[in-house]
Design an enzyme around this catalytic site. Structure first.
Site, PDB file in Angstrom:
ATOM      1  N   ALA A  44       0.671  -1.128  -0.179  1.00 11.25           N
ATOM      2  CA  ALA A  44      -0.003  -0.127   0.164  1.00 11.25           C
ATOM      3  C   ALA A  44       0.752   1.349  -0.043  1.00 11.25           C
ATOM      4  O   ALA A  44       2.041   1.281   0.501  1.00 11.25           O
ATOM      5  CB  ALA A  44      -0.723  -0.052   1.345  1.00 11.25           C
ATOM      6  N   HIS A 185      -0.585  -2.646  -7.138  1.00  6.75           N
ATOM      7  CA  HIS A 185      -0.390  -3.242  -5.381  1.00  6.75           C
ATOM      8  C   HIS A 185      -1.850  -3.663  -4.839  1.00  6.75           C
ATOM      9  O   HIS A 185      -2.969  -3.351  -5.532  1.00  6.75           O
ATOM     10  CB  HIS A 185       0.197  -1.819  -4.908  1.00  6.75           C
ATOM     11  CG  HIS A 185      -0.749  -0.886  -4.459  1.00  6.75           C
ATOM     12  ND1 HIS A 185      -1.637  -0.860  -3.355  1.00  6.75           N
ATOM     13  CD2 HIS A 185      -0.957   0.137  -5.298  1.00  6.75           C
ATOM     14  CE1 HIS A 185      -2.552   0.124  -3.184  1.00  6.75           C
ATOM     15  NE2 HIS A 185      -2.250   1.043  -4.369  1.00  6.75           N
ATOM     16  N   CYS A 186      -1.659  -4.133  -3.666  1.00  7.65           N
ATOM     17  CA  CYS A 186      -2.789  -4.301  -2.624  1.00  7.65           C
ATOM     18  C   CYS A 186      -2.290  -3.619  -1.285  1.00  7.65           C
ATOM     19  O   CYS A 186      -1.666  -2.597  -1.275  1.00  7.65           O
ATOM     20  CB  CYS A 186      -3.080  -5.849  -2.796  1.00  7.65           C
ATOM     21  SG  CYS A 186      -1.874  -7.053  -2.296  1.00  7.65           S
ATOM     22  N   THR A 187      -2.901  -4.435  -0.230  1.00  9.93           N
ATOM     23  CA  THR A 187      -2.364  -3.658   1.109  1.00  9.93           C
ATOM     24  C   THR A 187      -0.854  -4.154   1.231  1.00  9.93           C
ATOM     25  O   THR A 187      -0.052  -3.467   1.531  1.00  9.93           O
ATOM     26  CB  THR A 187      -3.276  -4.303   1.998  1.00  9.93           C
ATOM     27  OG1 THR A 187      -4.581  -3.560   1.809  1.00  9.93           O
ATOM     28  CG2 THR A 187      -2.964  -3.805   3.549  1.00  9.93           C
ATOM     29  N   THR A 193      -1.312  -9.082  -5.253  1.00  6.74           N
ATOM     30  CA  THR A 193       0.002  -8.421  -5.937  1.00  6.74           C
ATOM     31  C   THR A 193       0.570  -9.583  -6.127  1.00  6.74           C
ATOM     32  O   THR A 193       1.271  -9.827  -7.482  1.00  6.74           O
ATOM     33  CB  THR A 193       0.540  -7.242  -5.099  1.00  6.74           C
ATOM     34  OG1 THR A 193      -0.200  -6.451  -4.910  1.00  6.74           O
ATOM     35  CG2 THR A 193       1.831  -7.112  -5.810  1.00  6.74           C
TER      36      THR A 193
END
Length: 282
Positions: A44, A185-187, A193
Site C-alpha cells: 500500500a 499493489h494491494c495492502t 499483488t
C-alpha cells in the site's frame, strides 16, 4: 533454488512501502530479459513521506492499479502518488473505478478490487483484533485454519470469474501501455499483488522457479513486520510456497496449458501476449 540477484530483486527504496520492487531483470525461457522500470509491484502507498513520493514521481508511471477493496482504501487511505487523480469512491466495496489524470500528464488510477465476502480477511481480522479476545483469534485462525484460509483464497483467485477478470484487466493494461510503467499493489503487496506478478512473469516466459523466488521475496522484505505479528497471524502475513502452488494447481486443473488459461480463463488474446512480450522484454 538460487537466490535472485540484486538486480532482479531490486527495491524501489520506499521507506513506507518496504515490499515495493521492480520486476525487471528476470530471464525468460527464450533468453530475453524483463525490462527494468516498467513492471512495479508494491504494498500500500497510503503512508508515503515526501522522499518516497519524490522517488515515485520520478518513475513516469502510466497506470497505478489498486487491488484493495474500497473498504480497505477508506480505512488505510488513498495512494499518495504524485500526479495521481483523486477518486470519489462508490459504496460497493467490490466496485471498479478508473480515473484519468485531468491534465493527461500524470498516471491513471484504476481501482480493481479483488474482493469476496468469503475472503474478506481485512474485515475479519479487524473484527477479531478489536475483540481483544484470544479465543476469537484462535477460533478464526488456530489449528491450521489460517493456512487453510490462505490456500483457499489462492484457489479462488483462479476459480472465480470476477477475480480472474480483475487480474486480466491488469495484464491488459500493461500490454496496452506500450512500455509505459505500470504499478500494481494491494495492502501487503503479497497475495493479490503476488498472483498478479506470477501471472505476468509466467506470461513473459519466466521460469516457475524464478516466479516462486520473486513471490517469496516478500518474506525478506517484510521480515521485521512479520516478526512482530502474533504467531496466529503469521500464516496470513507470510508468503508461502503452498499458497502459490495452490493457485497454479487450480490453473492446471481447469486448463491444459497456461496459454489456454490466458485465452479462456482470462479472456486475453494472442495480440495481448505478443504485445506484452514485445514491450516488457529485451
Amino acid at each position: 533454488m538460487s537466490a535472485p540477484s540484486t538486480e532482479t530483486a531490486r527495491s524501489l527504496g520506499l521507506t513506507a512501502a518496504v515490499n515495493a520492487r521492480d520486476l525487471g531483470g528476470y530471464r525468460t525461457a527464450d533468453g530475453r530479459t524483463v525490462r527494468p522500470g516498467l513492471l512495479l509491484r508494491t504494498d500500500a502507498l497510503s503512508r508515503l513521506g515526501e522522499h518516497d513520493r519524490e522517488l515515485l514521481g520520478a518513475l513516469g508511471l502510466r497506470h497505478v492499479v489498486d487491488l484493495r477493496s474500497l473498504d480497505e482504501v477508506r480505512h488505510l487511505g488513498a495512494d499518495l502518488v504524485p500526479g495521481l487523480p483523486t477518486a470519489v469512491l462508490p459504496m460497493d466495496a467490490a466496485a471498479t473505478l478508473t480515473v484519468l489524470s485531468p491534465d493527461g500528464l500524470g498516471p491513471a488510477l484504476h481501482h480493481l478490487p479483488v474482493f469476496s465476502a468469503d475472503f474478506d480477511l481485512y474485515v475479519d481480522l479487524q473484527r477479531a483484533l478489536r475483540s481483544g479476545e484470544p479465543d476469537a483469534m484462535h477460533t478464526m485462525l488456530g489449528d491450521g485454519r489460517g493456512t487453510a484460509i490462505m490456500t483457499s483464497m489462492y484457489r479462488w483467485f483462479v476459480t472465480d470469474p470476477v477475480a480472474r477478470s480483475r487480474f486480466a484487466t491488469v495484464l491488459r493494461l500493461i500490454a496496452e501501455a506500450d512500455g509505459g510503467p505500470v504499478l500494481f499493489h494491494c495492502t501487503a503487496g503479497k497475495d493479490r499483488t503476488g498472483w498478479t506478478a506470477a501471472l505476468l512473469l509466467t506470461a513473459l516466459g519466466v521460469s516457475r522457479e524464478a516466479v516462486l523466488a520473486d513471490y517469496l521475496l516478500t518474506n525478506d522484505r517484510s521480515a521485521t513486520r512479520i516478526a512482530r505479528v502474533d504467531p496466529l497471524l503469521r500464516p496470513l502475513a507470510r508468503a508461502e510456497t503452498i499458497y502459490l502452488d495452490a493457485a497454479f494447481e487450480e490453473l492446471t486443473r481447469g486448463w491444459p496449458t497456461f496459454e489456454a488459461f490466458w485465452h479462456d480463463g482470462l479472456g486475453l488474446t494472442d495480440s495481448h501476449l505478443l504485445q506484452l512480450r514485445a514491450t516488457c522484454t529485451v
